[in-house]
Design a protein around this motif. Structure first.
Motif, mmCIF file in Angstrom:
data_model
loop_
_atom_site.group_PDB
_atom_site.id
_atom_site.type_symbol
_atom_site.label_atom_id
_atom_site.label_comp_id
_atom_site.label_asym_id
_atom_site.label_seq_id
_atom_site.Cartn_x
_atom_site.Cartn_y
_atom_site.Cartn_z
ATOM 1 N N ILE A 289 20.349 46.316 48.028
ATOM 2 C CA ILE A 289 19.751 47.623 48.191
ATOM 3 C C ILE A 289 18.967 47.821 46.940
ATOM 4 O O ILE A 289 19.470 47.874 45.697
ATOM 5 C CB ILE A 289 20.528 48.649 48.561
ATOM 6 N N LEU A 290 17.633 48.130 47.088
ATOM 7 C CA LEU A 290 16.722 48.362 45.915
ATOM 8 C C LEU A 290 15.985 49.801 46.146
ATOM 9 O O LEU A 290 15.922 50.196 47.215
ATOM 10 C CB LEU A 290 15.879 47.161 45.567
ATOM 11 N N THR A 291 15.501 50.431 45.014
ATOM 12 C CA THR A 291 14.789 51.546 45.092
ATOM 13 C C THR A 291 13.235 50.933 45.406
ATOM 14 O O THR A 291 12.678 50.030 45.115
ATOM 15 C CB THR A 291 14.714 52.246 43.668
ATOM 16 N N PRO A 292 12.473 52.178 45.756
ATOM 17 C CA PRO A 292 11.068 52.060 46.224
ATOM 18 C C PRO A 292 10.100 51.297 44.847
ATOM 19 O O PRO A 292 8.975 50.733 45.184
ATOM 20 C CB PRO A 292 10.611 52.896 47.073
ATOM 21 N N ASP A 293 10.720 51.866 43.811
ATOM 22 C CA ASP A 293 9.917 51.620 42.723
ATOM 23 C C ASP A 293 10.164 50.244 41.877
ATOM 24 O O ASP A 293 9.729 49.732 40.940
ATOM 25 C CB ASP A 293 9.768 52.533 41.579
ATOM 26 N N THR A 294 11.033 49.320 42.540
ATOM 27 C CA THR A 294 11.555 48.216 42.164
ATOM 28 C C THR A 294 10.547 47.165 42.282
ATOM 29 O O THR A 294 9.779 47.255 43.346
ATOM 30 C CB THR A 294 12.783 47.761 42.728
ATOM 31 N N GLU A 346 3.866 44.251 41.907
ATOM 32 C CA GLU A 346 3.879 44.871 43.334
ATOM 33 C C GLU A 346 5.153 45.636 43.517
ATOM 34 O O GLU A 346 6.303 45.000 43.135
ATOM 35 C CB GLU A 346 3.375 44.122 44.346
ATOM 36 N N ILE A 347 5.085 46.680 43.718
ATOM 37 C CA ILE A 347 6.352 47.616 44.101
ATOM 38 C C ILE A 347 6.538 47.554 45.514
ATOM 39 O O ILE A 347 5.825 47.287 46.325
ATOM 40 C CB ILE A 347 6.213 49.103 43.660
ATOM 41 N N LEU A 348 8.066 47.538 45.651
ATOM 42 C CA LEU A 348 8.597 47.374 47.166
ATOM 43 C C LEU A 348 8.199 48.451 48.012
ATOM 44 O O LEU A 348 7.769 48.268 49.112
ATOM 45 C CB LEU A 348 10.119 47.268 47.052
ATOM 46 N N GLY A 349 7.854 49.615 47.538
ATOM 47 C CA GLY A 349 7.490 50.807 48.220
ATOM 48 C C GLY A 349 6.186 50.709 49.005
ATOM 49 O O GLY A 349 5.746 51.184 50.120
ATOM 50 N N GLY A 350 5.279 49.761 48.285
ATOM 51 C CA GLY A 350 3.996 49.295 48.853
ATOM 52 C C GLY A 350 3.974 48.186 49.991
ATOM 53 O O GLY A 350 2.974 47.803 50.530
#
Length: 425
Positions: A289-294, A346-350
């Protein structure tokens, strides 16, 4: 390839077995010797080989055309796939002799068997002629002298042994995968199985327990005692620990959970609350589990961690903090192939995918199977009523709970295989 006239059997363990066409059949796990009425050394009648699907079969020594430390090659003939069972007049060399406490006849001193050699006579008959025995000196500062002795120069090789150790057998088993070691434990008598299991470290024993049938898990857990059992449960994946505890009476569950560290016991307690056959009961509560800014680079580094299973490492789940389950709001998932295609910064949120509806803890197993097959998923997220991630169901979780309960059991029936015989003569 030539055949050696003397072969040390502990060194032969794990060697690949090939048929005349060069196809890999399995691996050597032991040698079978037949006791004789006189004091003559036991005659080696065959090898025990482990095939795919963890079935151990008997290979007559007369079928072996080449044997050395690199490979065992069989001659032509029909392969018998019936599960090997030891007869009363037979012994398994590694299981019955390795680590046995004996007396060195000429010195009248105690020793421990560390290896056994079989030798081939001029007539082509193999016998247990020589033993490697380490003398017990009683000094902790150095190891005893290693003797090479004829079979008839050692006393105490046959009959019951209440003092058989585990060190040399563990050395033979050490290179096995947990599933193969679990299979080997099922071949041992219960007392010997419990001794070997108790000698494993907590992490190794946890890995092996996860590959054993439920009745073996319960018996080994009882044999090692509650304090040790709690330590081992802490090393297991929470879903596997919950499955094991579910086999125990409720009072015993509570005792073991109370002995575990609270942060290790809490996810297991939570999993035990879910109804059997649902997503909640089969899921792992510790996916990646990771945050969207990872960043993509950070996510790739995370899934490279060697302790992660392939199914768990195949994707990351993206959620708002907190990151331990149950998390903040679940946002979606990113498969590792997508990570490989994206720029490292690139961040995961994208790049997150959220077009597949997650499972609910109450989703039944048939529905999970259907949805994973429909979308070719290796894992699917499980969220609660407030859209918090509580876990993930992986394909190995589905397989474990879809197969018959006895699929890990060595006594489960073997399906017919064309061109094989029914039993050994």
């Amino acid at each position: 390839m030539t055949t050696a006239n003397r072969v040390y059997i502990a060194r032969l363990a794990g060697v690949a077995v090939f048929d005349p066409n060069g196809d890999h059949i399995g691996r050597v796990r032991d040698a079978v010797a037949r006791l004789r009425a006189t004091n003559r050394p036991p005659q080696v009648v065959g090898l025990v080989a482990e095939m795919p699907m963890r079935r151990r079969i008997f290979l007559p020594i007369t079928r072996v055309t080449s044997i050395d430390s690199g490979a065992v090659v069989l001659g032509t003939g029909t392969l018998n796939l019936r599960r090997f069972e030891k007869r009363t007049s037979e012994l398994l060399v590694l299981e019955d002799l390795l680590d046995r406490r004996v007396t060195i006849d000429q010195l009248d001193r105690p020793g421990t068997v560390v290896d056994v050699a079989m030798e081939r006579s001029r007539r082509g008959e193999w016998s247990l002629i020589r033993l490697a025995v380490r003398e017990q000196t009683g000094r902790l500062s150095r190891r005893g002298h290693l003797h090479q002795l004829d079979w008839d120069r050692v006393r105490g090789l046959l009959g019951p042994s209440e003092t058989q150790g585990t060190a040399n057998l563990l050395a033979v088993l050490d290179t096995m995968r947990p599933a193969d070691l679990a299979n080997a434990l099922q071949d041992l008598p219960d007392r010997r199985r419990d001794e070997v299991a108790a000698a494993l470290d907590d992490e190794r024993l946890a890995d092996v327990l996860q590959e054993l049938p439920e009745h073996d898990q319960v018996e080994i857990l009882a044999a090692v005692g509650r304090e040790r059992a709690a330590d081992v449960l802490e090393q297991m994946d929470p879903d596997d620990a919950a499955d094991l505890l579910a086999e125990l009476p409720h009072p015993e569950q509570q005792v073991l959970l109370d002995l575990m560290e609270p942060d290790e016991a809490d996810p297991v307690r939570q999993l035990l609350k879910y109804s059997p056959g649902t997503a909640g009961s089969v899921m792992t509560s510790e996916p990646v589990i990771l945050t969207p800014d990872t960043t993509v680079a950070e996510a790739l580094a995370r899934i490279r961690e060697p302790q992660l299973s392939p199914a768990v490492a195949a994707q990351v789940f993206v959620a708002r903090p907190p990151m331990a389950t149950p998390t903040g709001t679940y946002l979606g998932m990113v498969h590792f192939q997508r990570l490989l295609r994206e720029p490292p910064a690139e961040i995961l949120g994208g790049v997150v995918d959220n077009d597949i509806d997650p499972l609910q803890p109450t989703t039944p197993l048939p529905e999970i199977t259907r949805r994973m097959a429909t979308y070719d998923m290796v894992a699917m997220p499980v969220v609660d009523a407030t859209n918090r991630l509580v876990g993930a169901v992986t394909v190995d979780d589905v397989l474990d709970h879809s197969l018959p309960r006895d699929w890990r059991d060595r006594d489960a029936p073997l399906r017919a295989v064309p061109g094989t015989t029914a039993g050994r003569a």
